[in-house]
Design a protein around this motif. Structure first.
Motif, PDB file in Angstrom:
ATOM      1  N   LYS A 165      90.587 -48.859  40.762  1.00 38.27           N
ATOM      2  CA  LYS A 165      89.149 -48.581  40.845  1.00 38.27           C
ATOM      3  C   LYS A 165      88.399 -49.722  40.899  1.00 38.27           C
ATOM      4  CE  LYS A 165      90.105 -44.556  38.086  1.00 38.27           C
ATOM      5  NZ  LYS A 165      89.725 -43.725  36.816  1.00 38.27           N
ATOM      6  N   PRO A 166      87.301 -49.844  41.608  1.00 37.46           N
ATOM      7  CA  PRO A 166      86.279 -51.169  41.762  1.00 37.46           C
ATOM      8  C   PRO A 166      85.613 -51.461  40.300  1.00 37.46           C
ATOM      9  CG  PRO A 166      85.714 -49.501  43.683  1.00 37.46           C
ATOM     10  CD  PRO A 166      86.825 -48.928  42.530  1.00 37.46           C
ATOM     11  N   VAL A 167      85.801 -52.632  40.112  1.00 38.56           N
ATOM     12  CA  VAL A 167      85.119 -53.312  39.028  1.00 38.56           C
ATOM     13  C   VAL A 167      83.750 -53.805  39.278  1.00 38.56           C
ATOM     14  CG1 VAL A 167      85.095 -54.718  36.796  1.00 38.56           C
ATOM     15  CG2 VAL A 167      87.200 -53.656  37.730  1.00 38.56           C
ATOM     16  N   ARG A 168      82.849 -53.448  38.289  1.00 33.65           N
ATOM     17  CA  ARG A 168      81.139 -53.874  38.652  1.00 33.65           C
ATOM     18  C   ARG A 168      81.449 -55.535  38.059  1.00 33.65           C
ATOM     19  NH1 ARG A 168      77.257 -50.446  40.398  1.00 33.65           N
ATOM     20  NH2 ARG A 168      75.853 -52.025  39.138  1.00 33.65           N
ATOM     21  N   ILE A 169      81.099 -56.413  38.911  1.00 30.72           N
ATOM     22  CA  ILE A 169      81.195 -57.840  38.571  1.00 30.72           C
ATOM     23  C   ILE A 169      80.182 -58.499  39.245  1.00 30.72           C
ATOM     24  CG2 ILE A 169      83.032 -58.384  39.682  1.00 30.72           C
ATOM     25  CD1 ILE A 169      83.887 -60.339  37.446  1.00 30.72           C
ATOM     26  N   GLY A 170      79.459 -59.551  38.499  1.00 30.23           N
ATOM     27  CA  GLY A 170      78.390 -60.242  39.044  1.00 30.23           C
ATOM     28  C   GLY A 170      78.990 -61.413  40.200  1.00 30.23           C
ATOM     29  N   GLU A 171      78.209 -61.727  41.314  1.00 30.16           N
ATOM     30  CA  GLU A 171      78.833 -62.686  42.253  1.00 30.16           C
ATOM     31  C   GLU A 171      79.515 -63.993  41.585  1.00 30.16           C
ATOM     32  OE1 GLU A 171      78.122 -64.547  46.555  1.00 30.16           O
ATOM     33  OE2 GLU A 171      76.518 -63.349  45.647  1.00 30.16           O
ATOM     34  N   ARG A 223      82.720 -63.340  39.660  1.00 29.07           N
ATOM     35  CA  ARG A 223      83.806 -63.263  40.566  1.00 29.07           C
ATOM     36  C   ARG A 223      84.299 -64.588  41.516  1.00 29.07           C
ATOM     37  NH1 ARG A 223      81.454 -59.525  43.567  1.00 29.07           N
ATOM     38  NH2 ARG A 223      80.846 -60.746  45.417  1.00 29.07           N
TER      39      ARG A 223
END
Length: 517
Positions: free
Chosen positions: A36-42, A45
């Protein structure tokens, strides 16, 4: 002498990397946890990508900032925020511990084993040096030939001598020569616990820790590939690494291991290449500037001095000062580079004078260097801390010798109720193997010596122990007695000669021994 600003792996994650429940796919700007995709700032990342690419290594803060924000000019608080965001993300995913360790005053390290796609692993490169390498061409050439002919080669030498530099140079030349197909670099200098060894090695290979059969995983990964495995900085775990090297070479028939260490691994079929200090003009010579530059130590000092002071020129008048600096620093490249960097702070005569004291041990080197390479004291601390209590004791006491010494003198002066003559002999052999005692080629055989920098360091340890006066007096008494016996033997020899008695070979041999001591 080590290039810490350049990634040892230099991999570009065009495929994907797996660690724990995560999949990182930089080309798609995607991080997945259990699919599942994880929300993380650029920025976070990008920091994660930089750490994963160099899993198991310490990545400098400046490198991470430049990678994440594409500029080195940013407050470090931004990096700390990105690291904190990563740790929160790992915690929320149910990870038992953070995958990112903080390394004080240096940067961060990704400690979870990572598995890369085959395409990524195959693209590992050997970092090019950032500065000119001086006086090592012949050694590197021989090392490349060793890689072609042998399966386990260890570059041995004292700290700061440039072992990592020559190993990487040889690896870089062996690739296009076709002796090997790829290179795997495993940095071991930060590993002090044998329990962490396999985790770091697996990370260096890009293998996930899915089971307890690390050797089986390595065997499956290497197969019949012609791979050069560079094990860099082995001295803290010589025993475990010797066993590991033998196991790898057995299970991977075409693999070659090139190790760097301050002492040999003592593994089966190991070829030991001792890296000597750079050539310094002899005490008997007083060369001018042109002749002095032919010695690698002087050439290196000049190269780095002109980087600190572009107007610096080597003339016949100042050449003796440069030679003296190089001699005081034993021709050790790291020390010479560090001293040359201080040309902007001191005149050459002043700098040469400082090299005769404790300043040479404390002068600061490159801020990007490994912590154990920041100063000569750090370099020697790293070696001293690996010694046993008796080895430390022997090294301290050997500092009373200000030149070469024989084993008999060491036994008489260094030994005591707790150190028998046999103990002293074994300790001397150990310290020689660990590159802390040298056997000069220019003097009689079976003679030993401490390099000037090592002796200055050991003298400080001896003074701190409270034993300095006692062992200095013991040394004076030993040589006083030797001198008196020498005079007596010489008088007897002359008496026999004057009386035209039969020759006395025993007296002649005794006089030779006294002269050699």
């Amino acid at each position: 002498m080590r290039d810490n600003g350049t990634s040892k792996h230099a991999v570009a994650l065009e495929g994907e990397a797996r660690f724990g429940p995560f999949r990182l796919i930089p080309s798609r700007h995607l991080l997945l946890c259990d699919g599942k995709p994880v929300r993380i700032g650029e920025p976070a990342r990008n920091v994660l990508t930089a750490l994963v690419e160099r899993a198991g290594e310490v990545v400098q803060r400046d490198d991470l900032i430049a990678r994440a924000w594409r500029t080195p000019h940013l407050e470090e608080s931004n990096l700390r925020s990105a690291i904190a965001a990563l740790r929160r993300m790992f915690n929320e995913a149910g990870c038992a511990r953070s995958y990112v360790d903080t390394v004080a005053r240096r940067g961060y390290r990704f400690v979870e084993p990572v598995s890369f796609s085959d395409a990524v692993v195959a693209r590992q490169d050997v970092p090019a040096p950032l500065a000119k390498i001086v006086g090592r061409d012949a050694f590197v050439k021989n090392l490349v030939d060793d890689i072609r002919r042998r399966r386990l080669v260890t570059v041995v030498g004292p700290g700061g001598i440039g072992k990592t530099v020559v190993a990487l140079c040889a690896a870089r030349l062996a690739l296009p020569a076709g002796y090997i197909d790829s290179v795997i670099l495993v940095a071991l200098d930060t590993v002090v616990d044998a329990g962490c060894l396999m985790s770091v090695v697996r990370a260096g290979f890009g293998l996930a820790a899915n089971n307890d059969d690390a050797i089986g995983d390595i065997k499956s990964f290497l197969g019949n590939r012609r791979v050069l495995i560079v094990l860099d900085g082995c001295e803290r775990l010589v025993g475990p690494l010797a066993h590991l090297a033998e196991k790898i070479l057995i299970c991977a028939p075409n693999a070659v291991i090139l190790a760097t260490s301050r002492e040999p691994l003592r593994a089966e079929s190991e070829l030991i290449r001792r890296l000597e200090p750079l050539l310094v003009p002899s005490l008997a010579s007083t060369p001018g500037a042109l002749d002095a530059i032919s010695c690698a130590a002087v050439e290196l000092f000049l190269d780095r001095a002109t980087s600190s002071c572009p107007s610096f020129e080597l003339t016949d008048e100042i050449t003796p000062f440069v030679i003296d600096i190089c001699r005081r620093l034993d021709g050790i490249p790291l020390a010479i580079v560090t001293a040359a960097a201080h040309m902007d702070a001191f005149d050459l005569p002043v700098l040469a004078d400082l090299m005769s004291g404790q300043f040479r041990l404390r002068m600061s080197g490159q801020v990007t260097a490994l912590h154990r390479h920041r100063t000569l004291c750090d370099v020697l601390d790293w070696s001293f801390e690996t010694l046993s209590a008796k080895e430390q004791m022997a090294l301290r006491r050997l500092s009373v010798f200000d030149g070469v010494f024989c084993i008999a003198a060491a036994q008489q002066i260094v030994g005591d109720a707790g150190l028998s003559p046999d103990d002293v002999s074994g300790l001397l052999a150990n310290l020689t193997a660990k590159s802390l005692v040298i056997t000069p080629r220019s003097v009689a055989p079976s003679r030993h010596q401490l390099m000037e920098t090592t002796r200055a360091y050991a003298t400080g340890k001896l003074e701190a122990s409270g034993e300095a006066e006692f062992f200095m007096n013991r040394r004076a008494s030993y040589y006083r007695a030797r001198s008196e016996r020498s005079r007596a033997a010489l008088a007897e020899f002359h008496c026999d000669a004057g009386g035209r008695n039969e020759p006395r070979p025993d007296l002649a041999r005794q006089l030779v021994r006294f002269a050699e001591d």
